[in-house]
Scaffold this active site. Structure first.
Site, PDB file in Angstrom:
ATOM      1  N   GLY B  31       0.791  -1.217   0.000  1.00  0.00           N
ATOM      2  CA  GLY B  31       0.000   0.000   0.000  1.00  0.00           C
ATOM      3  C   GLY B  31       0.822   1.266   0.000  1.00  0.00           C
ATOM      4  O   GLY B  31       0.297   2.352  -0.219  1.00  0.00           O
ATOM      5  N   CYS B 240     -26.968 -10.061 -16.764  1.00  0.00           N
ATOM      6  CA  CYS B 240     -26.340  -9.773 -18.058  1.00  0.00           C
ATOM      7  C   CYS B 240     -27.302 -10.174 -19.176  1.00  0.00           C
ATOM      8  O   CYS B 240     -27.870 -11.261 -19.164  1.00  0.00           O
ATOM      9  CB  CYS B 240     -25.034 -10.540 -18.193  1.00  0.00           C
ATOM     10  SG  CYS B 240     -24.308 -10.449 -19.853  1.00  0.00           S
ATOM     11  N   CYS B 243     -25.360 -13.315 -21.195  1.00  0.00           N
ATOM     12  CA  CYS B 243     -25.062 -14.613 -20.578  1.00  0.00           C
ATOM     13  C   CYS B 243     -25.925 -14.869 -19.345  1.00  0.00           C
ATOM     14  O   CYS B 243     -25.851 -15.941 -18.753  1.00  0.00           O
ATOM     15  CB  CYS B 243     -23.581 -14.732 -20.233  1.00  0.00           C
ATOM     16  SG  CYS B 243     -23.122 -13.804 -18.759  1.00  0.00           S
ATOM     17  N   CYS B 265     -22.180  -7.983 -19.399  1.00  0.00           N
ATOM     18  CA  CYS B 265     -20.971  -8.094 -18.591  1.00  0.00           C
ATOM     19  C   CYS B 265     -19.902  -7.166 -19.129  1.00  0.00           C
ATOM     20  O   CYS B 265     -19.686  -7.111 -20.348  1.00  0.00           O
ATOM     21  CB  CYS B 265     -20.415  -9.518 -18.662  1.00  0.00           C
ATOM     22  SG  CYS B 265     -21.410 -10.738 -17.816  1.00  0.00           S
ATOM     23  N   CYS B 271     -17.960 -13.315 -19.916  1.00  0.00           N
ATOM     24  CA  CYS B 271     -19.251 -13.428 -20.567  1.00  0.00           C
ATOM     25  C   CYS B 271     -19.192 -14.501 -21.669  1.00  0.00           C
ATOM     26  O   CYS B 271     -20.058 -15.362 -21.775  1.00  0.00           O
ATOM     27  CB  CYS B 271     -19.629 -12.071 -21.166  1.00  0.00           C
ATOM     28  SG  CYS B 271     -21.364 -11.926 -21.617  1.00  0.00           S
TER      29      CYS B 271
END
Lengths: 258, 285, 227
Positions: B31, B240, B243, B265, B271
């Site tokens: 970080g 979606c 899909c 997606c 997808c």
């Protein structure tokens, strides 16, 4: 009566090259006491205040503060994280210009809440309640909580700055010309507010100003500075009504009577 | 078919070593933003110069590379960066998340869980999460070193005060291993939970700002929030259209001038794989 | 309660050729609880100066000023402030307040300062203002806009709000009508009855005769001008 000073300033000196900022200043400030520092521009009062508040490092001397956790500690030699922690918990600093002490791009509520969040507050509802309460205490309408300080008047900005500083319940407040640049009527309101807060919260305060009326109303004690040195100190009304030093006599007699 | 005029993966070896050192330091301090001497790349700032330099430094000839932009393998940015590495490093490329060993991404984390051995490289425009409220770099560095992160919550407070909820939807700030507050790059906050406890190495490169930071595998990453306004990994509330997936991040696609739209997606590979497996959404042809 | 021992006062005017003005010397006096002493002497003899010294407002050059055992001449500012808050009241001729503060709060303030809750303090303030005939319509206004007589009465109400064991009164009955003068004298008698030690300056001879137990002529403390 407590015999432990909250703040003990010992032989503070700060020079700017060959020029004296302040020289060999010492005093004790006890809990609940308000001390005024007066003197004309360039007398070293702001240098002294900044040395005490940790904004400037003094060349010599100690600023001993009675910390909650470890008792008296010299804040000049303490580590920076500790000093920064102190300055957002037990200390507060009210700037002459509110925009130096506020975040102008953040709402009034966010400005007041910042110190709370800085010490770990993580409940939005609580932070908001506290911010609302403090806006009320400094006489800012609660409906302005989401407005930015840039839309506030000078007096309101100054009151917001005070709320932002006092929300974490500090024990010591440094003020640099807190009423400077405000209209007289606005000044009176601010002074009244400060007096009430100082009494209700048992605050100790150091107020730097060149306005003798301000110290008469707010300060228990007075320190008069000239050319970086303290020329006289004592009970405020005694110093103003029966000044002993020639410079103080001149200062007092120079004030226009209304 | 590496073009001989260039060193492997475009950058010279000294530069890559310098960047690898920055990456190692970043991995050692999860970080923390490590400064590095960002090079001029043959593409404009904002197009992923930071990510490209990090990818160049970690690529090996046997790697298989995938590049996505907003989840898609076929957008201009993704295509050009992919062909850049095909030409300069001669590495194999793929659009399959599972088969890739190095994935460079802009604005998304793949839907499929990553595995050990994979490296995910993020393109970062502004690495400093505190920049919103504190313009001074000297001050933000001090705030990081002293863990003074109250300001980060002021940003979230302002969100709630203005919108009634935390409206920050991307680049949502996180705290890494209970220490550094980090900008996860402009990924949707829906992707934030995927950063935490991830099996892959995650590297972040900001070219213009000259910063690299990193998350070693299985690092704890927590999105900042308030007790009474907890973090929510939100996404459009639709399945979606192609899909039928209900748990993937969706793009809204405008279909015509009459306001027709569909949600699909954003992760094209995810997808496609589902459709190959026989899943079908309501808008599928 | 109030004891002075060999107190002297000299003003040095640094900006006027360092002129030295001796005002008082060798002041010794003592006031017991329940006793009221009047300071007398012609105008300019130093009555007000002495009064201000006893309050700690003017600095004494030598001697001791003891209030309930504490020497104000040597005391730290915070001790003086504590004594003023708890022990020593002062009714001056002039009202000095923060503008904008309501009269009721001005009067209640000395009680609030010693920790009395707001309700009790305000109740006491209301009683005193009623007693001193300040119309109720004025209570919520700042006394800075009041007439001289009204300001004087607000000042007296404020001075008598807290039962100080020692009190200094500077012309408390000046500029009052007969009815209010009567009220103030009663207040002084009540204070004496509860054991307050009082020093006062009264030009009003009848008032002085009524409340004071003895008189001290300040003229006797004037330094010999020849010195």
């Amino acid at each position: 009566m407590t015999d432990q000073p909250l703040l003990s300033v010992r032989n503070i000196s700060r020079h700017y090259g060959a020029h004296i900022g302040c020289e060999d200043v010492s005093f004790d400030l006890y809990p609940g006491e308000v001390m005024g520092i007066v003197g004309e521009s360039g007398s070293g009062k702001s240098t002294l205040l900044n040395c005490m508040a940790g904004h400037l490092t003094p060349d010599r001397g100690q600023v001993v503060f009675d910390t909650r956790a470890d008792g008296p500690r010299d804040t000049v030699t303490m580590s920076e994280p500790e000093r920064r922690m102190l300055s957002r918990t037990d200390w507060a600093f009210v700037h002459q210009h509110a925009r130096d002490g506020l975040r102008m791009g953040v709402s009034a509520g966010g400005n007041v809440g910042e110190r709370l969040m800085a010490v770990g507050a993580r409940n939005y509802g609580d932070i908001r309640t506290k911010a609302t309460d403090w806006l009320g205490r400094v006489e800012i309408d609660a409906t302005r909580i989401d407005d930015r300080p840039s839309t506030f008047s000078g007096g309101m900005q100054q009151r917001l700055q005070i709320a932002r500083n006092l929300v974490t319940g500090p024990r010591l407040v440094f003020m640099d010309e807190p009423t400077g640049g405000l209209d007289v009527s606005v000044q009176a309101r601010l002074l009244d507010l400060l007096r009430g807060l100082v009494r209700d919260m048992g605050l100790s305060a150091v107020i730097v100003t060149h306005d003798l009326a301000v110290v008469r109303l707010l300060a228990d004690r007075l320190m008069v500075m000239k050319s970086g040195r303290v020329v006289e100190q004592g009970l405020t009304d005694q110093v103003l009504d029966d000044p002993q030093h020639g410079y103080t006599q001149l200062l007092v007699s120079s004030v226009l009577q209304v | 078919m590496t073009e001989q005029a260039y060193n492997f993966a475009y950058l010279d070896e000294q530069t890559k070593r310098m960047i690898r050192r920055a990456i190692l330091k970043g991995l050692a301090i999860p970080g923390y933003q490590v400064p590095f001497a960002s090079r001029e790349m043959p593409m404009p700032y904002g197009w992923g110069t930071g990510g490209v330099q990090v990818s160049a430094a970690v690529l090996c000839p046997e790697d298989r590379m995938k590049v996505i932009d907003q989840g898609a393998d076929d957008t201009t940015n993704a295509v050009s960066i992919r062909s850049f590495f095909e030409r300069t490093a001669g590495v194999e490329t793929t659009t399959s998340t599972a088969e890739a060993s190095v994935i460079q991404t802009r604005h998304r984390v793949p839907e499929m869980a990553l595995s050990e051995g994979q490296i995910l490289v993020y393109q970062v425009p502004i690495p400093e999460p505190l920049r919103f409220l504190e313009p001074r770099e000297s001050e933000t560095r001090k705030m990081h070193s002293l863990e003074e992160y109250g300001l980060m919550h002021v940003k979230l407070y302002e969100d709630i005060a203005r919108h009634g909820h935390i409206a920050t939807a991307y680049a949502y700030p996180v705290k890494v291993e209970g220490r550094y507050v980090m900008d996860p790059s402009p990924i949707p906050k829906f992707d934030n939970p995927k950063l935490s406890d991830c099996a892959a190495i995650q590297l972040f490169g900001a070219g213009r700002e000259q910063r690299i930071y990193a998350l070693p595998p299985y690092t704890s990453v927590v999105s900042l929030d308030f007790e009474d306004h907890p973090f929510e990994a939100s996404k459009p509330d639709h399945p979606c259209g192609l899909c039928g997936a209900e748990d993937s991040y969706l793009d809204e696609v405008i279909m015509d001038d009459a306001g027709g739209r569909m949600f699909v997606c954003s992760d094209t590979d995810f997808c496609e794989a589902r459709r190959l497996a026989g899943h079908k959404g309501k808008d599928a042809a | 309660m109030i004891e002075l021992q060999d107190v002297s006062k000299v003003f040095t005017l640094h900006n006027q050729g360092s002129a030295v003005i001796e005002v008082l010397s060798g002041v010794s006096l003592s006031v017991k609880p329940g006793e009221c002493v009047a300071l007398t002497g012609s105008s300019g003899s130093g009555k007000s100066t002495l009064m201000r010294m006893i309050y700690g407002n003017y600095m004494a050059q030598s001697g001791e000023i003891r209030i309930g055992g504490t020497d104000l001449v040597k005391a730290e500012p915070r001790e003086v402030i504590r004594i003023r808050r708890e022990t020593l009241g002062y009714v001056s001729q002039f009202l000095r307040v923060v503008p904008r503060v309501a009269t009721l709060d001005v009067v209640a303030e000395p009680l609030r300062a010693v920790g009395v809750d707001a309700e009790t303090a305000q109740a006491r303030a209301r009683a005193l203002l009623t007693q001193l005939n300040i119309p109720q319509t004025l209570w919520s206004l700042s006394p800075t806009t009041f007439s001289g007589g009204e300001q004087q009465r607000v000042n007296i109400a404020r001075g008598f709000a807290h039962p100080y064991p020692a009190m200094l009164l500077d012309e408390p009955t000046a500029s009052l009508d007969a009815q209010n003068r009567q009220v103030v004298l009663t207040l002084i008698e009540e204070a004496k009855a509860r054991g307050a030690a009082i020093i006062g300056i009264f030009h009003d001879e009848a008032a002085r005769d009524r409340v004071c137990d003895r008189e001290i002529d300040v003229t006797g403390y004037a330094p010999r001008r020849a010195a």
